[in-house]
Each structure stands twice: as C-alpha cells, then as structure tokens.
Design an enzyme around this catalytic site. Sequence first.
Site, PDB file in Angstrom:
ATOM      1  N   HIS A  16      16.291 -39.049   3.017  1.00 25.98           N
ATOM      2  CA  HIS A  16      17.618 -38.496   3.309  1.00 25.98           C
ATOM      3  C   HIS A  16      17.839 -38.333   4.807  1.00 25.98           C
ATOM      4  O   HIS A  16      18.658 -37.526   5.216  1.00 25.98           O
ATOM      5  CB  HIS A  16      17.798 -37.113   2.663  1.00 25.98           C
ATOM      6  CG  HIS A  16      18.064 -37.132   1.198  1.00 25.98           C
ATOM      7  ND1 HIS A  16      17.125 -37.470   0.268  1.00 25.98           N
ATOM      8  CD2 HIS A  16      19.179 -36.843   0.477  1.00 25.98           C
ATOM      9  CE1 HIS A  16      17.643 -37.371  -0.956  1.00 25.98           C
ATOM     10  NE2 HIS A  16      18.880 -37.000  -0.847  1.00 25.98           N
ATOM     11  N   GLU A  64      25.897 -46.232  -6.959  1.00 25.85           N
ATOM     12  CA  GLU A  64      26.300 -46.756  -5.648  1.00 25.85           C
ATOM     13  C   GLU A  64      26.734 -48.202  -5.690  1.00 25.85           C
ATOM     14  O   GLU A  64      27.651 -48.612  -4.969  1.00 25.85           O
ATOM     15  CB  GLU A  64      25.172 -46.554  -4.627  1.00 25.85           C
ATOM     16  CG  GLU A  64      24.984 -45.113  -4.189  1.00 25.85           C
ATOM     17  CD  GLU A  64      24.241 -44.240  -5.193  1.00 25.85           C
ATOM     18  OE1 GLU A  64      23.665 -44.801  -6.146  1.00 25.85           O
ATOM     19  OE2 GLU A  64      24.225 -43.006  -5.042  1.00 25.85           O
TER      20      GLU A  64
HETATM   21  C1  TPP Z   1      20.798 -42.684  -5.068  1.00 19.05           C
HETATM   22  C2  TPP Z   1      21.284 -41.294  -4.840  1.00 19.05           C
HETATM   23  N1  TPP Z   1      22.584 -41.024  -4.909  1.00 19.05           N
HETATM   24  C3  TPP Z   1      23.037 -39.783  -4.683  1.00 19.05           C
HETATM   25  C4  TPP Z   1      22.179 -38.764  -4.394  1.00 19.05           C
HETATM   26  C5  TPP Z   1      22.694 -37.361  -4.107  1.00 19.05           C
HETATM   27  N2  TPP Z   1      22.355 -36.489  -5.256  1.00 19.05           N
HETATM   28  C6  TPP Z   1      21.278 -35.702  -5.263  1.00 19.05           C
HETATM   29  S1  TPP Z   1      21.069 -34.887  -6.700  1.00 19.05           S
HETATM   30  C7  TPP Z   1      22.471 -35.546  -7.328  1.00 19.05           C
HETATM   31  C8  TPP Z   1      22.921 -35.202  -8.713  1.00 19.05           C
HETATM   32  C9  TPP Z   1      21.941 -35.635  -9.758  1.00 19.05           C
HETATM   33  O1  TPP Z   1      22.445 -35.322 -11.000  1.00 19.05           O
HETATM   34  P1  TPP Z   1      21.494 -35.367 -12.263  1.00 19.05           P
HETATM   35  O2  TPP Z   1      20.816 -36.685 -12.340  1.00 19.05           O
HETATM   36  O3  TPP Z   1      22.290 -34.970 -13.446  1.00 19.05           O
HETATM   37  O4  TPP Z   1      20.347 -34.296 -11.971  1.00 19.05           O
HETATM   38  P2  TPP Z   1      20.495 -32.727 -11.807  1.00 19.05           P
HETATM   39  O5  TPP Z   1      20.735 -32.436 -10.368  1.00 19.05           O
HETATM   40  O6  TPP Z   1      21.588 -32.271 -12.668  1.00 19.05           O
HETATM   41  O7  TPP Z   1      19.165 -32.190 -12.231  1.00 19.05           O
HETATM   42  C10 TPP Z   1      23.073 -36.412  -6.411  1.00 19.05           C
HETATM   43  C11 TPP Z   1      24.318 -37.155  -6.634  1.00 19.05           C
HETATM   44  C12 TPP Z   1      20.819 -39.085  -4.308  1.00 19.05           C
HETATM   45  N3  TPP Z   1      19.911 -38.182  -3.971  1.00 19.05           N
HETATM   46  N4  TPP Z   1      20.392 -40.342  -4.557  1.00 19.05           N
END
Ligand code: TPP
Lengths: 321, 321, 329, 329
Positions: free
Chosen positions: D132, D63
């Site tokens: 959220h 971000e």
């Molecule tokens: C600071 C923040 N940015 C964006 C999100 C939205 N978000 C939730 S899960 C996710 C993807 C996470 O990817 P990864 O770290 O690879 O974990 P995975 O879901 O693949 O287990 C995002 C962008 C969030 N929850 N928190």
Amino acid sequence: MELNHETLLDIHRRMVRIRTFETEAGKLAEAGKIPGALHLYVGQEAIASGIMAHLSNEDWITSTHRGHGHLIAKGGEFGKMFAELFGRATGYCKGKGGSMHISNMELGMLGANGIVGAGPPIAVGAAFSIKYRNNKNVAVTFFGDGASNEGSFHEAANMAALYKLPMLFVCENNGYGEYTPQANHQAIVDVADRAAGYGMPGVVVDGMDAVAVYEAADAAIERAKAGDGPSLLECKTYRFFDHVGVRGMGLSYRTDEELAEWQKRDPIHMFESRLAELDVLSKDDAVKIHEDVLAEVQAGIEFAESSPMPDPATLLEDVYA
Amino acid sequence: MELNHETLLDIHRRMVRIRTFETEAGKLAEAGKIPGALHLYVGQEAIASGIMAHLSNEDWITSTHRGHGHLIAKGGEFGKMFAELFGRATGYCKGKGGSMHISNMELGMLGANGIVGAGPPIAVGAAFSIKYRNNKNVAVTFFGDGASNEGSFHEAANMAALYKLPMLFVCENNGYGEYTPQANHQAIVDVADRAAGYGMPGVVVDGMDAVAVYEAADAAIERAKAGDGPSLLECKTYRFFDHVGVRGMGLSYRTDEELAEWQKRDPIHMFESRLAELDVLSKDDAVKIHEDVLAEVQAGIEFAESSPMPDPATLLEDVYA
Amino acid sequence: MADERELTYIGAVAEASRTVLLEQENAFIAGEDVAGAGGVFGSYRGILDEFGDQRIVDTPISEEGIIGLGVGAAATGLRPIVDIMFMDFMGECMDEIANQMAKMRYMFGGSASLPITVITMSGGGINMAAQHSQSLEAWICHLPGLKVVAPSTAYDVKGLIISASRDDNPVFVVLNKLSLRNRGHVPEESYTVPLGEANVVREGSDVSIVTYSRMVGESMTAADTLSENGIEAEVLDLRSLQPMDTEAIVESVKKTQRVVVVHEAVRFGGLGGEIAAQIQEDAFDYLDAPVARVGAPFSPVPFSPVLEQAYIPNAGRIVTEVNELLNAA
Amino acid sequence: MADERELTYIGAVAEASRTVLLEQENAFIAGEDVAGAGGVFGSYRGILDEFGDQRIVDTPISEEGIIGLGVGAAATGLRPIVDIMFMDFMGECMDEIANQMAKMRYMFGGSASLPITVITMSGGGINMAAQHSQSLEAWICHLPGLKVVAPSTAYDVKGLIISASRDDNPVFVVLNKLSLRNRGHVPEESYTVPLGEANVVREGSDVSIVTYSRMVGESMTAADTLSENGIEAEVLDLRSLQPMDTEAIVESVKKTQRVVVVHEAVRFGGLGGEIAAQIQEDAFDYLDAPVARVGAPFSPVPFSPVLEQAYIPNAGRIVTEVNELLNAA
Ligand SMILES: Cc1ncc(C[n+]2csc(CCOP(=O)(O)OP(=O)(O)O)c2C)c(N)n1
Ligand SMILES: Cc1ncc(C[n+]2csc(CCOP(=O)(O)OP(=O)(O)O)c2C)c(N)n1
Ligand SMILES: [Mg+2]
Ligand SMILES: [Mg+2]
C-alpha cells in the site's frame, strides 16, 4: 454431530483469544500506539475458531487484511503478534510486515494480505503442494464478500475444482466491503451460489455459530481429504468494529440498530450460553478464561513494547534468499 | 417464435459471408500470404449471425482473437477487412491492428482482442454508456469457453448484473481453449451455470442452430432493454479449423471423428436445409448466394492486394488523440 | 567445432525443463497448453510422456491463478516452473507477481522462500501486433524480490533455466519469440550459466554495445558492419537484467569510452535509461560522449510488417547510432 | 497573500471532480467507495449528494472491471473518471491499463478516443507496508498511449485533474498519500495546469533538483538547508511525467551544470534512470558531474516506522547527495 467437550472448550478458547487480542489491539490503535491500519476481527471469531479447530500446523491457510483472528486461531503467540503490529524486531515478520502481512510459516499461516482477493490463488498453490506430496492435509483460504468479486477468486475456485484440490474456500460474508453494503457490490444474496459455477458444493453457514461452522468445515474437509475436491463455505457474519480500527472514520454507512441486532447474536455470548447449558463451561469458568487470556494479552503487549525496534541496517535483508 | 423470411435470409447471408471470408482467408494464410496469426471462425457462424441480426450500428459488441466473424456479421466490408489482415493502409485499422485487433467504431464493433477475456469489462463500459444516455441499445460481449476462466469475465459479469446493464454475455463454447479440451480447463459442463452466481439468467443454446441463437438472443435483448439486466447465453459450438489457421500446428488434441460428428451439424448446411423446407430459399438460390458472396470476397482480396502498405512515416501517428 | 552438438533456442527450453525435472523431484511445470500440446511453440514437447501429468500440468486460461499456484506451491516446498506464454499477459497477473511473489519473503521477515521459475516470451517481429509483441522487462526489473534473465542463445537458455530453477528466489526467464528457431551449441549434460553475470560476446576497443536478448544478434551484425569500416565494437550480452552486472558494463565502458545501450523495449522508461544512468554514475570521467540508447519508439507495436520493421530496433539502427556517437565525440 | 483561499491537497481533488462534473455532462466517477463513502480519504465527499448516483458510482472490488468500465465507456462517448484507490492495486488491472486503455486507439488506427482520467495514489510514509506504499509510475510511463501526471500541491491537483478530464487521452493522475492534508492556495474558479509542463518552483544557480510529487516538498526543504550553506539549488517540479518536459529539465541543467534527480520510487528502474539518461544525452557538455539519483533502495517498502523512515528518500538524503555531487565536481 456430537462434539466432545474438549473440542468445544478448544473452540471457545480460540474465540476468546481472538476477541481479547483484537479488543486490546483496538484500544491501542485508537490511542495512536499502533502504526498503520488495523482491520479487526471482532464479531467474526466463530469462523476462524470453528475452522481452525480442525487444522494442524501442516494444514495451510491464507488470510486477508483482516488477518489477526486467523493467525490467533492457528496458534499465533500474542507477544510476537503485538510485536509485529508495533513494528518491532521480535515480531513474526521482524517488523517488516505489520498487521496486513502478519504470518507464520511454521504454523501454516501464509500471511494476512493487503491485496483483497490475493489469497485464494496462493491457497491453490498450497493445496497443490499437499496433493503433489500425497499428504493428508488441506489448504483453507479465507476471504470476504467484497473479495468474492475479484477475478482472482474466480480463477482460484475454478482451478481448485478442476484439479480436485484438498481445499476450502471460506467466504466471511460480513455484509460489507469497506463501506459498501453487499447489495451495492453484487446482485446475489448468497456468495455460496457461486460454487455451482465451478463444480463444487456451496454451503451457507451461520457464521455467528461456531458449532455450525465447525460442522460444515468437518464435512468439507472430509470431502477434500477423500480427494473429492474443494468446497465453498459462506459464513454469514458481521464485524462489530468499523472497517479500520474500532470507530474508524465515523462514516454513516450502517445503522446503530443493525449493529445492535447483530450484537445480540455475539458469537462468544451465544457459545458461552450453549456451553453453560451443556454443562461444559460455567459462566464463572468462562469469566476466568477471559481473565487468563487478558493477562496473556497484556503480557504480550508488554513483551512487544519492551522489544527493540528493528535495526535500520536490516532494511535490505530478506529481500532475497 | 415465427421468423419472417427476410430475417431468415438475412441470417443466412451473414453466415455465408463469414464462411466464405474465413475459408478464403484460411487459404491465403496457409499460402503464407497473411502475416501473423489468424484465428478463424468457421463452424461458429450461427452465433455471430443469429445475434447480430438483432443489432444496429448503435449496439456495441466486443469480440475476441477469433473476431472476423463478429465484424462481418456486424456489417464489416470484405475489402477493408482483407486490407487489415494484409497490413495495408486501407484496412479498418490502417494496418496497425491486424486480425487480432480488427475493429470498426462506426459499426459498433469495439475490436477483436488479442487478450483472452479482455472484452467483457470493456463491454460493461459500453453498456454503461448506453444506460447513462438512456439509449435503447445493448452491448454484447463474445468470449470463449477458455475465456470464461479469466477473472475479467467474473468481474464484468458481476458488475453488469449489479448495475442491471443492457448487456449480453455470449459464451461461444467450442469445447477447447487452444488445444485444451473443456474438461481439462473447468470442472463444469455448462458455462451457463455460472450465471446464477452473478444473479443473471444463464441459457444453454445450440450454437449450430442459428434460429435457436436468434431466439435466445431475442429474449435476452428484450430483457436487457426492459432494464432487467444482462443474460449469459452459452452457445455450444465447434470450430472446424484448427486453433490458428486451418490445419494449425498439426497437434493431435482432438480426433477426426469428433470433427466429423460436428461437421454433420454444419450450421450453414442445417440452416439451408431448413430454409429449403420452409420454401424460403431453394438449394439453387443458396448456391447463387454463395457464388455472389465469393465474388465479393474475391473483390475484397483484390482491393486489399492492390492497396498500398502504410507509409512508415505514419508509425507514430494515432498513439494519442 | 564441426561436430558440436546443436539445439534450437526452443529446443534448449525443453531440454532444460527435462533436466530440471530429473534433478529436482519437487519441480513441476504448469501453464496454458504446456502438457498436452507441449507448449504453443513446443517448449515442453515430450515432457508429458516422460514425466506424467503430475509433473506437467495444463492450466485454465487464468494467469493470476497460475502465478498464485506457483507462489503457493513454492512457499510450501515445491519448486514450480510456471509458464506465462507471452509476457504481454503479465497484465493479467501483475498483482500476484508484484505484490505476492516479489514481496512475500520480505513481508514475512525472511521466513518464506519462493523458488519459482517463470518462463515467458518477449519481443516482436512475427507480426503478432500490439498485445503479443511487447518487451516489458522494465516492469519486473523494478520490483525488488525478483530476478530476471533474458538469454540470447540456446546455450544460455539451458544454462539460465537450470540456474533459475536452483535459485531459491523467483526468477523470470524472458525468452524471445523471434529467436526460437535459432540454433546453437548446447551440451547434453546439465550445466549452469550463473545469474548476474554478463558475457563479453565480442571484444572491441572503440565502442561498447550493451544489450541483451535478441538484440545481441543484431548488435553482432552491427559490429561486423562497423568492423568493415574499421570500428571495433565490444558487445556485452547482459544475460541477467536483475541483478545486473554493472561491473562488467563499467569495465567495458572504461576501456572503450563510448557506449550504446540497445534493447527492443520502448526506449522511454526502458532498462536502457537505468543502464545509461549507472554508466555515467560509475564511469563519468571515462566517457567521451553521452551514453546512447537504441530502443523502440514511443508507440504500441504495429501489426503491418512494414510498420513493424520500421519499429523494431535492428543492426542498421545500431550502426547509425554508433556512427553518430563516434562523430559526436 | 494573507487572504488567499486555501484547500487541502485532498480537498482539491473533490473540488476538481465537482468542477469536471459541472463542466462535462458526459463525465462520471466510478470506483470503490467513491460514492457513499466519498472516497476512503474523502476525495469525493459531497459529490453523491450533489450529482446523484448516476454520476458517481460505487463499484465492486474489481479493478479490472473498473478500468474496463472506463475504457468501454470512454470509447463509446463518455468521459469517465475512474478511481483506483492505491496504485499498488494496478497489479489487478494492468491488462486493461496496458493492453486495452493504452493501445486501443493505436490498434484501431486512430478511430477510437479514450478520454479517461484515472485517479490513484502513490507513496509511503503512513506505515501501510509493502502493498500500500508503492510508487509504480515507471510502469505506466513506459506505456505509449498513456499520459501521467503527479501533482505536488493542491493547486496542481485541481488544475491537472481538470486538464486531464479535458484531454481526449487516458491520463493517470497519481496523487500522494502523505500529502493529502497539505494546504495550499486553490482558486475557486475552474482553471487548468497544462499537461507536459514542468514548473520551476525555486530558482537557483548551483545545482538542479529535478523531482515530482511529494519529493518536491522534500527537495524544497533540502534547498533551504543547502542555501544556509551558500548553495542555491533550483528545484524543478515535473508535474507531468508523460509527456515529460525534457526541455525545461535541460534548460535548468544547462544553467546549473549539476543535477540530482529525486523520486520516492525504487531507484533501480525508476523514472530517474530515464531522466538521467535524457539529461546526459541532451546536455552532456554542460555537466560538471554525473547526474545523481535519489530513490528508494532495492527492497519492498517495510512496515516498521524506523525501517520505513530509513527507506523513503527525504530532505536529508537529498542534501547529502547534493553535497557529494558538489564535492565530486
Ligand atoms: C486489490 C485491492 N483493492 C482494494 C483494496 C482496498 N480494500 C481494503 S479492504 C477492502 C474491503 C474488503 O471487503 P471484504 O472482502 O468484504 O472484507 P472485509 O473487510 O469485509 O473483511 C478494500 C476495498 C485492497 N486492499 N486491495
Ligand atoms: C490473457 C491471455 N492468455 C492467453 C492467451 C493465448 N490464447 C490465445 S487464444 C487462447 C484460447 C482461447 O480459448 P477460448 O476462449 O475458448 O476461445 P477459442 O479460441 O476457443 O475461440 C489462448 C490461451 C491470450 N491471447 N491472452
Ligand atoms: Mg466484507
Ligand atoms: Mg474455446
């Protein structure tokens, strides 16, 4: 490394517990019975299980939005977990946290986390605590490939290496951050390559192979406990369900073929074949374990469903100590 | 790489301009004539000069709290700079920014910055702009060894490499973040080691040698303009003054011997010896340049001192466009 | 009280820190340049020598990491004091502050305790410009789960830091830069100033000035000026901003029927709005005039001394506001 | 108006984005999962196919990097639209928001322009729990240099995004999660809703309800209920929070003499305090009763639906507050 049978069975049980819980949770979610968003761990079981097999309740972990698997592997009870997902008063967080904040301090589980990347700095604090008291424990932080691009990961990794904290950074690289493939969120292939930039070892592990994970963790934990500082283990894995729920939003960001390829390497199937080969667990006994666990999961669901909703009068409790 | 005389003299002049400006600014600060905090660039001149010699006003840079050197090397006028340090209406920012925010859009200088690590993400945006318009320019972000531990650096580096942006990350490693030596803020010796974790080349350069800096930048800029993405240049350097001002707060966080060792490698003295050897600039001519620049600096100070303070009525101007 | 023991405001930070480390074996201090340098303004001078580098820890320039270190250490049984040099830098760690530190206990259903003290500095007046002069307490007071104090005197600095460190919740101690050299009475022994209690620092019957941090001093100066003109202002030093001592505010307003709320933060969206709203909610019938507010105008903090002086609220502006208020009523 | 063209609230985001990209060649969109996925809620569906991956860019989960990208691109001549999925994630980028984006122009003495539109989402009601579901607009409205809007209808979503994108300043467009599927009239052509202008969405003479975002709908429902009991509420949809249309607020209050300010954000330190303070400053003599405020209580947003329902302000609570207000007066 020769793993004794007990350990192998222990890891197996953890994996089955996660798979069964998550599969049933997924069904409930698709049926609209669980409020909010569920991020399921199916496909990644070998990682939580292989690592948690080393840990006691005095070892701390931080988790992610995809946190059920970590809590289960750390000893979480199904009833209290489902109760939390259902928002019941009997849940691990009295219904205040839900899936994204499920946690249990007694099990050394510092919470799932709705903020991507928020866990590593907190785990640094837990590891600092361990070192401060001269305890022989470790702190483990789980995070995704996507999370490895958050500044918080960077700051935590640098601090942990600087202070030689007893800590593991476990990157569960499932190839996607939400719907974005790794190639579209970082120019590197191995997140483990980042370790050198902090002065810690970085290891790539087959995250579908629980033994490989167990062994890599063993070495890293030994190093941590010897006072030599943290390690970064990158476990290559894949989630078999969608980002949220089971089928998710039906976006076509990955192919059925890709999923099928990875499913051929299902961590539980592979592990069970191996256990059968080693004469540790017959196929029949494995089935029995799945059935037992399923019964336990169902009992957990029943417990949760028959549990009371929180009293609205508790709304403002637990804000302050 | 053969450097032509013009380029060598150009680099020399930039260095002398920085040294002279900063030395006089330091005196004024110690005399209590400049409000706020001044972070001076003396000792690090070879870096800004060697890099800026490649850049035009259409190339963008972001700077740091230690930003005068970058602006001078980018073409900043002494009068407007001193006026800004003095908080005068004729300053580059009409007195609203001061030393920590000194900037000039026309020169492609996106500001000194009071927030450690804030520059790299902004430079990513500038590089994105260049790429978006298909311009043949680059964005350069300068930051310190201390700043390399901020999450913002990490996020910016990853994004720049991912998008293959025409960009240089220039780490001016002067061995300290404020009063904390590098060994107490990171477990690595070379910040350049971080580059691999983003998928970009990382190069260690002698930051006291303007030619070495110039040459390393040349290769990195060529690469950037060819569309091959960013590079990280780590320039090993030392600040001859204290973190703030000249003598600072008198803390004993580094030894006189250490300073003396580094001063033996004064970037301007070394460069002048070289230029003399190469018959590019005689010692006498060098003295003349120093004198000319000093006169220019003094004229700048006079301009600043005789400039009006901003009208308090302008307080609320420039908040919005 | 000629022989009362005096310390500077910043000296009180050092003394409080030392007291806390002596009293609580699980307390430690972490932050940028806190150990070797003793804090950029000297807040922790001497601590390293006395307690060693396990109890006072220099960190990298990694604010999100620093707050995370505090959160994780506190949740697992330590009692961290973390230093975020200037509160302007909260931007770098608002997630760990707002989403982790403030909420962990609640999200966990009450099972975690977070006895963290965050020490930071607010305010302008030393020509540090837009990114080193802010008063952003409104951000953190809006976050359930946090407590916030903002001492105006050396005495309160020590007493509030000790209270904060004994509290089992995250407490922000927002110091003020321009007050660092102010001297005041500080007892040598350990003592506390309770969280959540305002302090009537001057009694008066004509108008209440509700304020905190450095603006307490400006308000006292204003009260002196007003007094010369026969107007007796009551000055209330809130000390704690979260929880806020609404009762004390309302009591004062009921007595004086007129009130000016004063802070250095930007007026729009500052705590003054919350305070004014509460006052008119709880003492509407007592008010002879609208609750007035003095705060910084709607711009970043400018660098140039002449502009900064025009920007930061001061005694003169408070006097003007009080006079207008009294004329209006 | 049976054949009025209708779109969902979220559909209006997509249409506005498309309009902006068509109108301004230097506009582009960047954020997490905005391109390939078209936004996690579908805000940008179709944009990638139509405009290609130079104009809509998936970013890493970074971000601070995303906002930095916006700041740097805007300062150098582009007109970025950056998406921060949920405003809860502002904690990860408050520095680039507060210290860079908001202040760069001022610190540079006016020489830089920052035509950035930030699109983000606030609010609870979909059981996404503490991290959220927040409404943190108070943080950004307190920052000189930013503008902030919070549309309540699909029509305003489109008109305000287009206005934001044409403005040469950073503008936050704070959408509401629970409103995404709400349908409403949206003209196909390009149009603007001016920044800084409130909208009287219901006229009434007995009480004013000043509100924004999803609480406009709750306030309208409350007004219907009140009307059944003979109480005619005027409902004012602020639409813009910074700048705020104080004039419109005061005008309404002068007419009705009673006012409730309603928002979903935590009451303490929320914008309601600012609004209440302004109202009593500007219309003190017109007020028959204190300015009342409805906002969330002082806790993080709970997960459990029963708790969340008890937590989030709704029509019932607004009705209660209005009734109390009228009885008190
Ligand atoms: C600071 C923040 N940015 C964006 C999100 C939205 N978000 C939730 S899960 C996710 C993807 C996470 O990817 P990864 O770290 O690879 O974990 P995975 O879901 O693949 O287990 C995002 C962008 C969030 N929850 N928190
Ligand atoms: C976010 C942030 N944290 C802390 C500071 C205080 N600070 C100013 S300069 C500095 C040291 C920076 O070190 P480095 O990046 O190595 O640059 P150098 O001063 O050595 O040029 C610190 C900690 C700040 N200005 N911003
Ligand atoms: Mg992933
Ligand atoms: Mg440095």
